[in-house]
Structures are given as structure tokens and as C-alpha cells.
Design an enzyme around this catalytic site. Structure first.
Site, PDB file in Angstrom:
ATOM      1  N   HIS A  42       0.963  -1.329  -0.046  1.00  0.00           N
ATOM      2  CA  HIS A  42      -0.103   0.072  -0.043  1.00  0.00           C
ATOM      3  C   HIS A  42       1.004   1.202  -0.055  1.00  0.00           C
ATOM      4  CE1 HIS A  42      -3.358   2.855   0.950  1.00  0.00           C
ATOM      5  NE2 HIS A  42      -4.028   1.971   0.589  1.00  0.00           N
TER       6      HIS A  42
ATOM      7  N   ASP B 146      -8.066  -5.444  -1.167  1.00  0.00           N
ATOM      8  CA  ASP B 146      -8.298  -6.026  -2.382  1.00  0.00           C
ATOM      9  C   ASP B 146      -8.240  -7.747  -2.139  1.00  0.00           C
ATOM     10  OD1 ASP B 146      -9.173  -4.304  -4.241  1.00  0.00           O
ATOM     11  OD2 ASP B 146      -7.246  -3.296  -4.206  1.00  0.00           O
TER      12      ASP B 146
HETATM   13  N1  CMC Z   1       4.445  -7.046  -4.486  1.00  0.00           N
HETATM   14  C1  CMC Z   1       5.673  -7.219  -4.619  1.00  0.00           C
HETATM   15  N2  CMC Z   1       6.390  -6.066  -3.920  1.00  0.00           N
HETATM   16  C2  CMC Z   1       5.939  -5.168  -3.748  1.00  0.00           C
HETATM   17  C3  CMC Z   1       4.373  -4.943  -3.520  1.00  0.00           C
HETATM   18  C4  CMC Z   1       3.540  -6.062  -4.073  1.00  0.00           C
HETATM   19  N3  CMC Z   1       2.352  -5.986  -4.103  1.00  0.00           N
HETATM   20  N4  CMC Z   1       3.964  -3.743  -3.031  1.00  0.00           N
HETATM   21  C5  CMC Z   1       5.079  -3.196  -3.014  1.00  0.00           C
HETATM   22  N5  CMC Z   1       6.052  -3.936  -3.010  1.00  0.00           N
HETATM   23  C6  CMC Z   1       7.500  -3.639  -2.840  1.00  0.00           C
HETATM   24  C7  CMC Z   1       7.952  -2.229  -3.504  1.00  0.00           C
HETATM   25  O1  CMC Z   1       8.433  -2.995  -4.943  1.00  0.00           O
HETATM   26  C8  CMC Z   1       9.090  -2.070  -2.890  1.00  0.00           C
HETATM   27  O2  CMC Z   1      10.014  -2.853  -2.925  1.00  0.00           O
HETATM   28  P1  CMC Z   1      11.668  -2.196  -2.933  1.00  0.00           P
HETATM   29  O3  CMC Z   1      11.954  -1.366  -1.629  1.00  0.00           O
HETATM   30  O4  CMC Z   1      12.380  -3.592  -3.085  1.00  0.00           O
HETATM   31  O5  CMC Z   1      11.860  -1.455  -4.045  1.00  0.00           O
HETATM   32  C9  CMC Z   1       8.675  -1.891  -1.470  1.00  0.00           C
HETATM   33  O6  CMC Z   1       7.630  -2.992  -1.485  1.00  0.00           O
HETATM   34  C10 CMC Z   1       7.793  -0.734  -1.008  1.00  0.00           C
HETATM   35  O7  CMC Z   1       6.912  -0.421  -1.849  1.00  0.00           O
HETATM   36  P2  CMC Z   1       6.122   0.964  -1.687  1.00  0.00           P
HETATM   37  O8  CMC Z   1       6.745   1.974  -1.996  1.00  0.00           O
HETATM   38  O9  CMC Z   1       5.254   1.080  -0.380  1.00  0.00           O
HETATM   39  O10 CMC Z   1       4.773   0.742  -2.867  1.00  0.00           O
HETATM   40  P3  CMC Z   1       4.198   1.819  -3.744  1.00  0.00           P
HETATM   41  O11 CMC Z   1       3.548   2.897  -2.995  1.00  0.00           O
HETATM   42  O12 CMC Z   1       5.193   2.333  -4.699  1.00  0.00           O
HETATM   43  O13 CMC Z   1       3.094   0.921  -4.419  1.00  0.00           O
HETATM   44  C11 CMC Z   1       1.093  -0.294  -4.595  1.00  0.00           C
HETATM   45  C12 CMC Z   1       1.672   1.007  -3.591  1.00  0.00           C
HETATM   46  C13 CMC Z   1      -0.416  -0.465  -4.123  1.00  0.00           C
HETATM   47  C14 CMC Z   1       1.133   0.321  -6.064  1.00  0.00           C
HETATM   48  C15 CMC Z   1       1.728  -1.644  -4.560  1.00  0.00           C
HETATM   49  O14 CMC Z   1       1.885  -2.233  -3.514  1.00  0.00           O
HETATM   50  C16 CMC Z   1       1.164  -2.555  -5.515  1.00  0.00           C
HETATM   51  O15 CMC Z   1       1.609  -2.411  -6.890  1.00  0.00           O
HETATM   52  N6  CMC Z   1       0.404  -3.761  -5.083  1.00  0.00           N
HETATM   53  C17 CMC Z   1      -0.068  -4.700  -5.943  1.00  0.00           C
HETATM   54  C18 CMC Z   1      -1.374  -3.890  -6.409  1.00  0.00           C
HETATM   55  C19 CMC Z   1      -2.599  -3.829  -5.499  1.00  0.00           C
HETATM   56  O16 CMC Z   1      -2.815  -4.857  -4.670  1.00  0.00           O
HETATM   57  N7  CMC Z   1      -3.226  -2.519  -5.460  1.00  0.00           N
HETATM   58  C20 CMC Z   1      -4.373  -2.392  -4.586  1.00  0.00           C
HETATM   59  C21 CMC Z   1      -3.776  -1.203  -3.742  1.00  0.00           C
HETATM   60  S1  CMC Z   1      -4.728  -0.765  -2.465  1.00  0.00           S
HETATM   61  C22 CMC Z   1      -6.493  -0.959  -2.707  1.00  0.00           C
HETATM   62  C23 CMC Z   1      -6.874  -0.076  -3.847  1.00  0.00           C
HETATM   63  O17 CMC Z   1      -6.305   1.089  -3.993  1.00  0.00           O
HETATM   64  O18 CMC Z   1      -7.757  -0.592  -4.544  1.00  0.00           O
END
Ligand code: CMC
Length: 377
Positions: free
Chosen positions: A263, A314
Site C-alpha cells: 500500500h 483487495d
Molecule cells: N508485490 C511485491 N512487492 C511489492 C508489492 C507487491 N504487491 N507492493 C510493494 N512492493 C515492494 C515495492 O516494490 C518496494 O520494494 P523495494 O523497496 O524492494 O523497491 C517495497 O515493497 C515498498 O513499496 P511501496 O513504496 O510501499 O509501494 P508503492 O507505494 O510504490 O506501491 C502499490 C503501492 C499499491 C502500487 C503496490 O503495493 C502494488 O503494486 N500492489 C499490488 C497491486 C494492489 O494490490 N493494488 C491495490 C492497492 S490498495 C487498494 C486499492 O487501491 O484498490
């Protein structure tokens, strides 16, 4: 010439507060408030329609106000004939979110007060949308599966009617509680991407339908609400708990995101997850699909071990809807059918803020490139 390439860029607007809001607060340590009420208390003690009233009016309703809103919502669940006909005409392979996006836009042509932008009319408009969006979703499903359309039942509330219109059978008490809680938990969530999209559109003084149409298109993306559908494809891919470790490791090795995890704001578990986990567990127990629930628990543990991230809304929302008999491609439309009240509340708040949302950018392109006429290129 003004040099603007050294402007500070906050990539992804991470941590940027784009406006003030009183509607909801996403607390990074794992809490969510609607108008100051903790979601944990709301989900236990109020119904979805009370949440709708709260988001649109800023206070919880009296019994009389709630009864009035419930009647208005049921009356407004009826769609214009032209919208029903359009839904019937779409190609069968169009995604339900595409249909929803198109038909919300279409609804604007049937607004009874198209010229009025008063707050009173906007609240009325919001109520129309809160009622009609679930009906669009249900109508599409019934049409696609060659089943007769069902009229709303005036004796029951909006969430129960949503399931009734969708499935054509009355929900039992456990299903009724599940859908009510699902909709309450999805009703609003701060400045998430779709809400922000709605507010940007509203900030130009464009109409509520345009704002919500943009929000639906934004929610559709798999990094936002589109994740719930993808969660189910992942669960389908993994056959047993023993396969989880290798499957997740494979995804991470391929730099793929695990859907339903992580998230932007929460640094601990999404506060909605614990409620949806319980709802999903209860429904899986009833439908003899505890293997699916146990698979989810295993995935949670493995993903946390490997990446220190938690399931977001989700993940168990997908399992909940699956157990309620909702097809995978209708998961995000169910999300939209609940978030519609948050979107409309934010649109009304944005109109009051009366400021154009228009950021700048840091230009990193070239200047003064020599121009070659077309015939010489
Ligand atoms: N799977 C694998 N790695 C992840 C994931 C994931 N789902 N989410 C975050 N990470 C990793 C990310 O790559 C980063 O790794 P590193 O530090 O090694 O580069 C670390 O965790 C921190 O990530 P972050 O900065 O907290 O994440 P963000 O703000 O860039 O992205 C997100 C947030 C929701 C886009 C991402 O978590 C994601 O793509 N999740 C999968 C899709 C998903 O479930 N979306 C629903 C979001 S919540 C409800 C909604 O909005 O519908």
C-alpha cells in the site's frame, strides 16, 4: 527564458497533501476514519446507508433521515430505459468496468436538473449515482447471463438489493451482513488515485458525472481497484498450500507485484483487512471453500516473510465476493458500486474548495530545436 528543470519533483506525489479534507483519514499506522469515526466502530454498528449519509452530510442520520434516504435510494435504483438498452447492446467481451464507465457518462444525459450546480442538487445527484451504479452492474450481469432483470425490493436496503438485483435471489442474514460490511469498508479512502482523479475533474467546475466517469477509469487499473480481480487469478494459479512458497518466490524473482498486497500509505496492515478476513473466512466456511481461505492465509505469511508487506483491502475482498457468487470480472465494479459515495462526497467538497487542481512539471526536454519543414524530413 525561465528555467524550470530544477523544480523539485515529488515522484508519484508520494506524501504530497493536495488539499484539505474532512471526509476521511488514512492513518499510516493502520487506521481509517470517516468524518472522525473509526471504521472499526462503523463497520460493527452502522449500516451502509448511514455511511452514505455521513459522507454526504458530515453527520450520522437520525432514524427519520435514515428512513428517508433508504426510500430515496431504492426509488433511484431504477435506470433510464436508454441505459438498459445500451447495456444490452455492448459486445460480450467488453469488461464490466468499461460498461460501467460508459453508462455513468450516459446517465448524465438523463439528469433531471442538468443546469443546477447548487449543493442541494449535487447531494441529490450523488444519491442518484449511489443508487444507480449498483443497478448498472447488476443489469449487465443479468443481461450477460440471459437472466431476467429483477426490480428492487422496497422492504430491504441498498446493499441487500444490490445482491438481489445481481443474483436474483434474496440474501440470507450472513450474506446480507457480508455485503453491507463490504460496502461500508469500501465507501471511502482519502486521496486515493480514483478519488484524486474525480477531484481534479471537479476542480475545473466540470459536472459530477464527468468526475465519477474519470474515477471509474482510474479505479479499473490493476495497481488500484483492478487488483481484486487479479487476486483471484493468482489464487486460481496456485493449487495447494505447498506450492505457495515457490509461486511467490517466482513472482518476486520476475519483479512482479503480488496482487492484493502492499500500500502507498499504510506501513502496517490495512485496517480493512482484518474485517474482510473474518467475513471471507465465515463465507468460505459456509460454502465449503476453506481450502481457498487457508491458501490465502499461507500466502499472507509467505509474502510477509519475504517482503514485509501486508494484504490490502483487495485481497480478502476478492475471496468475499467469490464466496458470494460474484464472477471475477465483476469484483472491481462491486468496489466502484461502494466507492461511488466517497467519490461524490469528495466532488462536493472539491466544489466548495473552489480551487483549480493544476500542478506544474519539471521540464527536462530540449529547447530551440532546429525546425525542418515536412517535405525535407
Ligand atoms: N508485490 C511485491 N512487492 C511489492 C508489492 C507487491 N504487491 N507492493 C510493494 N512492493 C515492494 C515495492 O516494490 C518496494 O520494494 P523495494 O523497496 O524492494 O523497491 C517495497 O515493497 C515498498 O513499496 P511501496 O513504496 O510501499 O509501494 P508503492 O507505494 O510504490 O506501491 C502499490 C503501492 C499499491 C502500487 C503496490 O503495493 C502494488 O503494486 N500492489 C499490488 C497491486 C494492489 O494490490 N493494488 C491495490 C492497492 S490498495 C487498494 C486499492 O487501491 O484498490
Amino acid at each position: 527564458m525561465v528555467n524550470n528543470h530544477d523544480r523539485v519533483v515529488i515522484r508519484g506525489l508520494r506524501g504530497v497533501a493536495a488539499a484539505e479534507t474532512k471526509i476521511s483519514f488514512v492513518e499510516p499506522l493502520g487506521a481509517l476514519y470517516y468524518l472522525g469515526y473509526n471504521i472499526d466502530a462503523l463497520v460493527e454498528h452502522v449500516c451502509y446507508e448511514e455511511v452514505v449519509y455521513l459522507l454526504l452530510h458530515g453527520k450520522l442520520p437520525t432514524r427519520k433521515e435514515l428512513d428517508e434516504l433508504k426510500s430515496q435510494l431504492i426509488a433511484e435504483m431504477i435506470l433510464p430505459e436508454a441505459v438498459i438498452n445500451n447495456i444490452k447492446s455492448f459486445p460480450l467481451n467488453s469488461h464490466p468496468m468499461e460498461v460501467l464507465r460508459t453508462e455513468i457518462s450516459h446517465l448524465s444525459m438523463y439528469d433531471p436538473d442538468p443546469e443546477s450546480t447548487s449543493e442541494h442538487v449535487n447531494i441529490r445527484r450523488a444519491i442518484r449515482l449511489v443508487a444507480k451504479v449498483p443497478t448498472i452492474v447488476a443489469t449487465l450481469h443479468r443481461t450477460r447471463t440471459n437472466q431476467q432483470l429483477v426490480a428492487p425490493n422496497e422492504e430491504v436496503g441498498l446493499p441487500e438489493n444490490f445482491l438481489y438485483l445481481f443474483r436474483g435471489k434474496t440474501a440470507d442474514s450472513e450474506e446480507k451482513e457480508a455485503i453491507d460490511r463490504f460496502m461500508t469498508l469500501h465507501a471511502d479512502h482519502g486521496f486515493n488515485a480514483s478519488t484524486f482523479a474525480a477531484r481534479v475533474t471537479a476542480s475545473t467546475n466540470s459536472d459530477m458525472y464527468s468526475a465519477v466517469t474519470g474515477a471509474v477509469g482510474t479505479l479499473k487499473g490493476p495497481l488500484h481497484g483492478g487488483a481484486s480481480e487479479k487476486v483471484m487469478y493468482m489464487l486460481d494459479d496456485i493449487n495447494t498450500e505447498e506450492e505457495v512458497e515457490d509461486y511467490i518466490q517466482g513472482m518476486l524473482d520476475d519483479q512482479k507485484k503480488i496482487m492484493g498486497f502492499g500500500h502507498r500509505v499504510y506501513r502496517s496492515e490495512d485496517p480493512r483487512t482484518k474485517h474482510l478476513r473474518v467475513i471471507a473466512g465465515n463465507l468460505c466456511h459456509r460454502t465449503n471453500t476453506m481450502n481457498l481461505y487457508n491458501l490465502c492465509r499461507r500466502i499472507e505469511n509467505v509474502v510477509h516473510e519475504k517482503k514485509k508487506i501486508f494484504p490490502n483491502v483487495d485481497f480478502y475482498a476478492a475471496v468475499t465476493l467469490n464466496a458470494l457468487g460474484v464472477p471475477f470480472d465483476f469484483f472491481t465494479p462491486f468496489f466502484a458500486s461502494s466507492r461511488i459515495c466517497g467519490w461524490t462526497a469528495h466532488v462536493i467538497e472539491q466544489y466548495k474548495d473552489a480551487v483549480l487542481l493544476r500542478p506544474s512539471s519539471s521540464y527536462v526536454g530540449e529547447y530551440g530545436r532546429p525546425f525542418t519543414p515536412l517535405e525535407k524530413r
